[in-house]
Design a protein around this motif. Structure first.
Motif, PDB file in Angstrom:
ATOM      1  N   ARG A   1       0.868  -1.188   0.000  1.00  0.00           N
ATOM      2  CA  ARG A   1       0.000   0.000   0.000  1.00  0.00           C
ATOM      3  C   ARG A   1       0.901   1.233   0.000  1.00  0.00           C
ATOM      4  O   ARG A   1       1.280   1.743   1.053  1.00  0.00           O
ATOM      5  CB  ARG A   1      -0.933  -0.050   1.205  1.00  0.00           C
ATOM      6  CG  ARG A   1      -1.893  -1.238   1.148  1.00  0.00           C
ATOM      7  CD  ARG A   1      -2.489  -1.561   2.508  1.00  0.00           C
ATOM      8  NE  ARG A   1      -3.358  -0.513   3.021  1.00  0.00           N
ATOM      9  CZ  ARG A   1      -4.667  -0.445   2.807  1.00  0.00           C
ATOM     10  NH1 ARG A   1      -5.261  -1.374   2.057  1.00  0.00           N
ATOM     11  NH2 ARG A   1      -5.387   0.517   3.323  1.00  0.00           N
ATOM     12  N   ASN A   2       1.244   1.690  -1.207  1.00  0.00           N
ATOM     13  CA  ASN A   2       2.281   2.713  -1.351  1.00  0.00           C
ATOM     14  C   ASN A   2       1.964   3.989  -0.591  1.00  0.00           C
ATOM     15  O   ASN A   2       2.847   4.595   0.044  1.00  0.00           O
ATOM     16  CB  ASN A   2       2.526   3.020  -2.829  1.00  0.00           C
ATOM     17  CG  ASN A   2       1.267   3.362  -3.591  1.00  0.00           C
ATOM     18  OD1 ASN A   2       0.262   2.663  -3.487  1.00  0.00           O
ATOM     19  ND2 ASN A   2       1.314   4.438  -4.348  1.00  0.00           N
ATOM     20  N   TRP A   3       0.724   4.448  -0.635  1.00  0.00           N
ATOM     21  CA  TRP A   3       0.360   5.681   0.055  1.00  0.00           C
ATOM     22  C   TRP A   3       0.476   5.530   1.571  1.00  0.00           C
ATOM     23  O   TRP A   3       0.883   6.460   2.280  1.00  0.00           O
ATOM     24  CB  TRP A   3      -1.068   6.091  -0.337  1.00  0.00           C
ATOM     25  CG  TRP A   3      -2.133   5.216   0.245  1.00  0.00           C
ATOM     26  CD1 TRP A   3      -2.840   5.414   1.394  1.00  0.00           C
ATOM     27  CD2 TRP A   3      -2.583   3.954  -0.277  1.00  0.00           C
ATOM     28  NE1 TRP A   3      -3.714   4.377   1.623  1.00  0.00           N
ATOM     29  CE2 TRP A   3      -3.587   3.470   0.608  1.00  0.00           C
ATOM     30  CE3 TRP A   3      -2.263   3.210  -1.411  1.00  0.00           C
ATOM     31  CZ2 TRP A   3      -4.244   2.252   0.385  1.00  0.00           C
ATOM     32  CZ3 TRP A   3      -2.935   2.014  -1.617  1.00  0.00           C
ATOM     33  CH2 TRP A   3      -3.897   1.544  -0.724  1.00  0.00           C
ATOM     34  N   GLU A   4       0.139   4.352   2.070  1.00  0.00           N
ATOM     35  CA  GLU A   4       0.209   4.091   3.503  1.00  0.00           C
ATOM     36  C   GLU A   4       1.655   4.022   3.976  1.00  0.00           C
ATOM     37  O   GLU A   4       2.003   4.550   5.049  1.00  0.00           O
ATOM     38  CB  GLU A   4      -0.522   2.783   3.808  1.00  0.00           C
ATOM     39  CG  GLU A   4      -0.782   2.547   5.270  1.00  0.00           C
ATOM     40  CD  GLU A   4      -1.676   1.343   5.474  1.00  0.00           C
ATOM     41  OE1 GLU A   4      -2.864   1.538   5.791  1.00  0.00           O
ATOM     42  OE2 GLU A   4      -1.182   0.197   5.299  1.00  0.00           O
ATOM     43  N   ILE A   5       2.511   3.382   3.195  1.00  0.00           N
ATOM     44  CA  ILE A   5       3.933   3.292   3.536  1.00  0.00           C
ATOM     45  C   ILE A   5       4.540   4.684   3.590  1.00  0.00           C
ATOM     46  O   ILE A   5       5.302   5.026   4.508  1.00  0.00           O
ATOM     47  CB  ILE A   5       4.671   2.395   2.521  1.00  0.00           C
ATOM     48  CG1 ILE A   5       4.155   0.954   2.611  1.00  0.00           C
ATOM     49  CG2 ILE A   5       6.175   2.441   2.752  1.00  0.00           C
ATOM     50  CD1 ILE A   5       4.614   0.058   1.491  1.00  0.00           C
ATOM     51  N   GLN A   6       4.229   5.516   2.602  1.00  0.00           N
ATOM     52  CA  GLN A   6       4.713   6.908   2.576  1.00  0.00           C
ATOM     53  C   GLN A   6       4.274   7.645   3.844  1.00  0.00           C
ATOM     54  O   GLN A   6       5.067   8.366   4.465  1.00  0.00           O
ATOM     55  CB  GLN A   6       4.160   7.616   1.337  1.00  0.00           C
ATOM     56  CG  GLN A   6       4.584   9.064   1.186  1.00  0.00           C
ATOM     57  CD  GLN A   6       5.882   9.217   0.437  1.00  0.00           C
ATOM     58  OE1 GLN A   6       6.323   8.302  -0.242  1.00  0.00           O
ATOM     59  NE2 GLN A   6       6.511  10.361   0.559  1.00  0.00           N
ATOM     60  N   GLU A   7       3.036   7.451   4.232  1.00  0.00           N
ATOM     61  CA  GLU A   7       2.498   8.126   5.428  1.00  0.00           C
ATOM     62  C   GLU A   7       3.222   7.664   6.685  1.00  0.00           C
ATOM     63  O   GLU A   7       3.633   8.483   7.526  1.00  0.00           O
ATOM     64  CB  GLU A   7       1.003   7.822   5.537  1.00  0.00           C
ATOM     65  CG  GLU A   7       0.273   8.616   6.608  1.00  0.00           C
ATOM     66  CD  GLU A   7       0.043  10.067   6.227  1.00  0.00           C
ATOM     67  OE1 GLU A   7      -0.261  10.865   7.133  1.00  0.00           O
ATOM     68  OE2 GLU A   7       0.168  10.408   5.035  1.00  0.00           O
ATOM     69  N   PHE A   8       3.412   6.352   6.834  1.00  0.00           N
ATOM     70  CA  PHE A   8       4.089   5.807   8.010  1.00  0.00           C
ATOM     71  C   PHE A   8       5.511   6.343   8.155  1.00  0.00           C
ATOM     72  O   PHE A   8       5.951   6.702   9.248  1.00  0.00           O
ATOM     73  CB  PHE A   8       4.149   4.276   7.930  1.00  0.00           C
ATOM     74  CG  PHE A   8       2.869   3.584   8.281  1.00  0.00           C
ATOM     75  CD1 PHE A   8       2.065   4.028   9.310  1.00  0.00           C
ATOM     76  CD2 PHE A   8       2.476   2.450   7.577  1.00  0.00           C
ATOM     77  CE1 PHE A   8       0.879   3.377   9.638  1.00  0.00           C
ATOM     78  CE2 PHE A   8       1.295   1.791   7.896  1.00  0.00           C
ATOM     79  CZ  PHE A   8       0.502   2.260   8.923  1.00  0.00           C
ATOM     80  N   VAL A   9       6.236   6.382   7.042  1.00  0.00           N
ATOM     81  CA  VAL A   9       7.665   6.719   7.095  1.00  0.00           C
ATOM     82  C   VAL A   9       7.899   8.220   7.208  1.00  0.00           C
ATOM     83  O   VAL A   9       8.747   8.673   7.989  1.00  0.00           O
ATOM     84  CB  VAL A   9       8.405   6.151   5.860  1.00  0.00           C
ATOM     85  CG1 VAL A   9       9.855   6.619   5.833  1.00  0.00           C
ATOM     86  CG2 VAL A   9       8.343   4.622   5.864  1.00  0.00           C
ATOM     87  N   TYR A  10       7.148   9.005   6.447  1.00  0.00           N
ATOM     88  CA  TYR A  10       7.475  10.429   6.338  1.00  0.00           C
ATOM     89  C   TYR A  10       6.534  11.355   7.100  1.00  0.00           C
ATOM     90  O   TYR A  10       6.846  12.538   7.255  1.00  0.00           O
ATOM     91  CB  TYR A  10       7.506  10.839   4.870  1.00  0.00           C
ATOM     92  CG  TYR A  10       8.625  10.166   4.101  1.00  0.00           C
ATOM     93  CD1 TYR A  10       9.954  10.364   4.451  1.00  0.00           C
ATOM     94  CD2 TYR A  10       8.345   9.306   3.044  1.00  0.00           C
ATOM     95  CE1 TYR A  10      10.977   9.740   3.761  1.00  0.00           C
ATOM     96  CE2 TYR A  10       9.365   8.679   2.337  1.00  0.00           C
ATOM     97  CZ  TYR A  10      10.679   8.895   2.705  1.00  0.00           C
ATOM     98  OH  TYR A  10      11.694   8.277   2.013  1.00  0.00           O
ATOM     99  N   ASN A  11       5.407  10.866   7.573  1.00  0.00           N
ATOM    100  CA  ASN A  11       4.458  11.746   8.270  1.00  0.00           C
ATOM    101  C   ASN A  11       4.154  11.248   9.672  1.00  0.00           C
ATOM    102  O   ASN A  11       2.987  11.185  10.084  1.00  0.00           O
ATOM    103  CB  ASN A  11       3.162  11.880   7.463  1.00  0.00           C
ATOM    104  CG  ASN A  11       3.394  12.624   6.154  1.00  0.00           C
ATOM    105  OD1 ASN A  11       4.275  13.459   6.053  1.00  0.00           O
ATOM    106  ND2 ASN A  11       2.599  12.306   5.154  1.00  0.00           N
TER     107      ASN A  11
END
Length: 336
Positions: free
Chosen positions: A197-207
């Motif tokens: 889940r690319n959008w979720e991974i981005q959120e976890f790591v960077y936000n």
């Protein structure tokens, strides 16, 4: 050295295996290691994932995170697992000095050592390696290993895809670095297709920053950023007092050096931090400037052309002074 066929044959029977990665593991180190861990477990092996140190809390959500053993938390038990392992898989590093306190235990272990990595100048401690310094991330090589070496594309589960996508995303700077080839995008697309889940991974790591981290970033930008326009260079120098003032934990300085590199006209950026035991340097560059040469030649380090590191036992002010003194020798390259 093991051939591809011999490695496949050895993995056909259950083994006791240790998987490890470098000190202070980042997204690629953890993503690659967890992917291999999950793949080996699914094949019926007894596997322990042991990392040399702690790592950023913004990776705590990753699949099988709870299975990770911190080496220094129980050295005696972890040394026994390493000594009794039949195979040791080494992910995202190619020199045993990168695993710090684990080095002697792994070096002296009789286990066959498998290495998957994309950094320059492998030490050669392994009996099988899947190595390419042109790869964008070790996660890319793990994907290639599973798909093309092991011929096991179907084994990439949602959990493995998530781990590999995390490694690929973080080591390419969210797919913006020069190493982001068409092949990298095709791999990312396949991992998304397989459940990442690319959008979720981005959120976890960077936000998922803490309030302290955001205040620390603001403080550094206002008070610790130094620009040297004559050398197209910018740097941060961070003291122990600065770290303590904002209660900085592992991962809170991640990405700070990129703010310096984002300034228009800057070709080289440095983050120089007093970490108590040593002064650590993170170097970043754009274009063809070889920041890995500076790391290797002057600061006991190395890395990639545009992303490298180093360390020094000298005081922070001396390290900053030394870094600045090197720049005139690279003036012509920095102007290009």
């Amino acid at each position: 050295m093991l051939t591809q066929e011999v490695l496949k044959h050895q993995l056909a029977a259950p083994k006791h295996i240790v998987v490890t990665t470098h000190h202070k593991p980042d997204g690629d180190a953890l993503g690659s290691s967890l992917a291999i861990y999950l793949w080996l477990k699914a094949k019926g092996h007894t596997v322990h994932l042991i990392v040399p140190s702690d790592f950023p809390a913004f990776f705590d959500w990753m699949p099988a995170r709870e299975e990770i053993r911190i080496y220094t938390a129980d050295i005696q038990a972890n040394d026994m697992l390493i000594a009794n392992a039949e195979m040791i898989w080494c992910l995202d590093f190619n020199n045993l000095s990168r695993i710090h306190a684990m080095e002697n235990a792994v070096r002296n272990a009789p286990a066959a050592k498998v290495m998957i990595d994309h950094h320059l100048e492998p030490e050669g401690f392994d009996v099988f390696q899947h190595w390419d310094s042109h790869a964008a991330a070790s996660a890319q090589l793990v994907y290639d290993f599973l798909v093309n070496v092991m011929d096991d594309h179907s084994a990439i589960t949602t959990e493995i895809a998530t781990c590999l996508y995390t490694g690929l995303m973080t080591d390419t700077g969210s797919f913006r670095f020069q190493t982001t080839t068409p092949e990298v995008h095709l791999i990312a697309a396949d991992l998304i297709r397989r459940g990442a889940r690319n959008w979720e991974i981005q959120e976890f790591v960077y936000n998922s920053s803490s309030e302290n981290r955001l205040k620390f970033l603001g403080f550094c930008l206002l008070n610790r950023l130094e620009v040297l326009p004559e050398y197209h260079t910018a740097l941060f120098s961070i003291s122990r007092h600065d770290l303590n003032r904002f209660h900085i934990t592992t991962g809170d300085t991640e990405g700070l050096v990129n703010y310096a590199l984002s300034i228009s006209g800057i070709k080289l950026a440095a983050l120089i931090i007093d970490r108590t035991d040593q002064v650590k340097l993170s170097l970043r560059s754009v274009g063809t400037f070889p920041c890995n040469e500076i790391g290797k030649k002057y600061f006991n380090g190395g890395g990639h052309r545009n992303a490298a590191g180093g360390n020094s036992n000298e005081p922070l002010d001396k390290v900053v002074e030394k870094f600045k003194s090197i720049l005139p020798a690279y003036n012509e390259l920095l102007k290009q």
